[in-house]
Design a protein around this motif. Structure first.
Motif, short mmCIF file in Angstrom:
data_model
loop_
_atom_site.label_atom_id
_atom_site.label_comp_id
_atom_site.label_asym_id
_atom_site.label_seq_id
_atom_site.Cartn_x
_atom_site.Cartn_y
_atom_site.Cartn_z
N SER A 1 106.82 16.58 75.24
CA SER A 1 105.37 16.73 75.14
C SER A 1 104.82 15.75 74.09
O SER A 1 105.58 15.00 73.48
N PHE A 2 103.53 15.78 73.91
CA PHE A 2 102.88 14.89 72.94
C PHE A 2 102.02 15.70 72.00
O PHE A 2 101.40 16.68 72.39
N LYS A 3 101.99 15.25 70.76
CA LYS A 3 101.07 15.81 69.78
C LYS A 3 100.00 14.75 69.54
O LYS A 3 100.31 13.57 69.40
N PHE A 4 98.75 15.17 69.55
CA PHE A 4 97.64 14.26 69.31
C PHE A 4 97.17 14.42 67.88
O PHE A 4 97.02 15.53 67.38
N LEU A 5 96.96 13.28 67.22
CA LEU A 5 96.53 13.27 65.83
C LEU A 5 95.26 12.45 65.70
O LEU A 5 95.03 11.51 66.47
N LEU A 6 94.46 12.80 64.72
CA LEU A 6 93.20 12.12 64.47
C LEU A 6 93.16 11.66 63.02
O LEU A 6 93.33 12.46 62.10
N SER A 7 92.94 10.37 62.83
CA SER A 7 92.80 9.83 61.48
C SER A 7 91.34 9.98 61.05
O SER A 7 90.45 9.42 61.69
N LYS A 8 91.12 10.69 59.99
CA LYS A 8 89.76 10.85 59.48
C LYS A 8 89.63 10.16 58.13
O LYS A 8 88.87 10.58 57.27
N PRO B 1 90.60 6.19 66.73
CA PRO B 1 91.19 6.88 65.59
C PRO B 1 92.30 7.87 65.95
O PRO B 1 92.68 8.70 65.13
N PHE B 2 92.83 7.78 67.19
CA PHE B 2 93.85 8.73 67.63
C PHE B 2 95.24 8.12 67.58
O PHE B 2 95.41 6.91 67.71
N VAL B 3 96.21 9.00 67.43
CA VAL B 3 97.62 8.64 67.50
C VAL B 3 98.27 9.66 68.42
O VAL B 3 97.96 10.85 68.34
N VAL B 4 99.15 9.18 69.28
CA VAL B 4 99.91 10.07 70.14
C VAL B 4 101.34 10.07 69.60
O VAL B 4 101.97 9.03 69.51
N ASP B 5 101.81 11.25 69.23
CA ASP B 5 103.13 11.40 68.64
C ASP B 5 104.04 12.12 69.63
O ASP B 5 103.89 13.32 69.86
N VAL C 1 89.24 13.63 73.67
CA VAL C 1 90.54 13.10 73.23
C VAL C 1 91.39 12.64 74.41
O VAL C 1 91.86 11.51 74.46
N ARG C 2 91.60 13.50 75.40
CA ARG C 2 92.47 13.16 76.54
C ARG C 2 91.93 11.94 77.29
O ARG C 2 92.69 11.04 77.65
N THR C 3 90.63 11.88 77.51
CA THR C 3 90.03 10.76 78.25
C THR C 3 90.21 9.46 77.47
O THR C 3 90.57 8.42 78.03
N TRP C 4 89.96 9.49 76.16
CA TRP C 4 90.11 8.31 75.30
C TRP C 4 91.55 7.79 75.36
O TRP C 4 91.79 6.61 75.57
N VAL C 5 92.50 8.70 75.19
CA VAL C 5 93.91 8.32 75.17
C VAL C 5 94.35 7.77 76.52
O VAL C 5 95.01 6.74 76.60
N LYS C 6 93.98 8.44 77.61
CA LYS C 6 94.36 7.95 78.94
C LYS C 6 93.79 6.57 79.21
O LYS C 6 94.46 5.71 79.76
N LYS C 7 92.54 6.37 78.83
CA LYS C 7 91.90 5.07 79.04
C LYS C 7 92.71 3.96 78.34
O LYS C 7 92.91 2.89 78.90
N VAL C 8 93.14 4.24 77.14
CA VAL C 8 93.90 3.25 76.36
C VAL C 8 95.32 3.08 76.89
O VAL C 8 95.82 1.97 77.01
#
Length: 153
Positions: free
Chosen positions: A123-130, A113-117, A143-150
């Protein structure tokens, strides 16, 4: 483009967020112009579909059959998005409630459910779709671990 990013809430990379996919496929519906396809996504799809016996020769065939271009802005720059089907604008690869390309799904799908903008300063802004509250229960994901993994898969 879809309003997904505009409806997402900022989160910090260091946060932990409860998230659990329950396989409902709601995130695969109403996705017109919201699942961008990167070149690596197209390559993986072409290779996977060939192995599945789908008559594609390469990424050009994947683009022709499974992607739609959309203008990013007035300067004429366009982005490719996954094509959709039906009245609920479901992903073209959604079969019932199952993703038929799960092992090679596009990065945007893996990131959910994350977006990296990306920001102008690098830099990056992290967003979460709820948008689907029922996903936000269970184990907390970092969040950081999830995004890096992807990002590095």
């Amino acid at each position: 483009m879809n309003d997904f990013v505009f409806n997402a809430n900022p989160v910090q990379a260091s946060q932990r967020v409860p998230f659990r996919c329950i396989g409902c496929s709601k995130c695969c519906r109403h996705v017109r112009e919201s699942v961008p396809l990167e070149s690596l996504d197209l390559f993986r799809l072409a290779q996977y579909l060939k192995k599945q016996g789908v008559p594609v020769r390469g990424t050009d065939d994947v683009i022709e059959r499974f992607a739609e271009p959309a203008m990013l802005d007035e300067c004429g720059y366009f982005v490719l998005f996954l094509r959709v089907n039906g009245p609920d604008d479901a992903c073209i690869f959604l079969n019932g409630n199952q993703c038929s390309i799960h092992s090679v799904k596009p990065r945007a799908c893996r990131m959910y459910p994350f977006v990296v903008d990306p920001q102008e300063d690098g830099s990056f802004k992290f967003l979460l779709s709820k948008e689907y509250e029922h996903h936000f229960c269970g184990t907390k994901v970092h969040v950081r671990t999830w995004v890096k993994k992807v990002l590095y898969r």
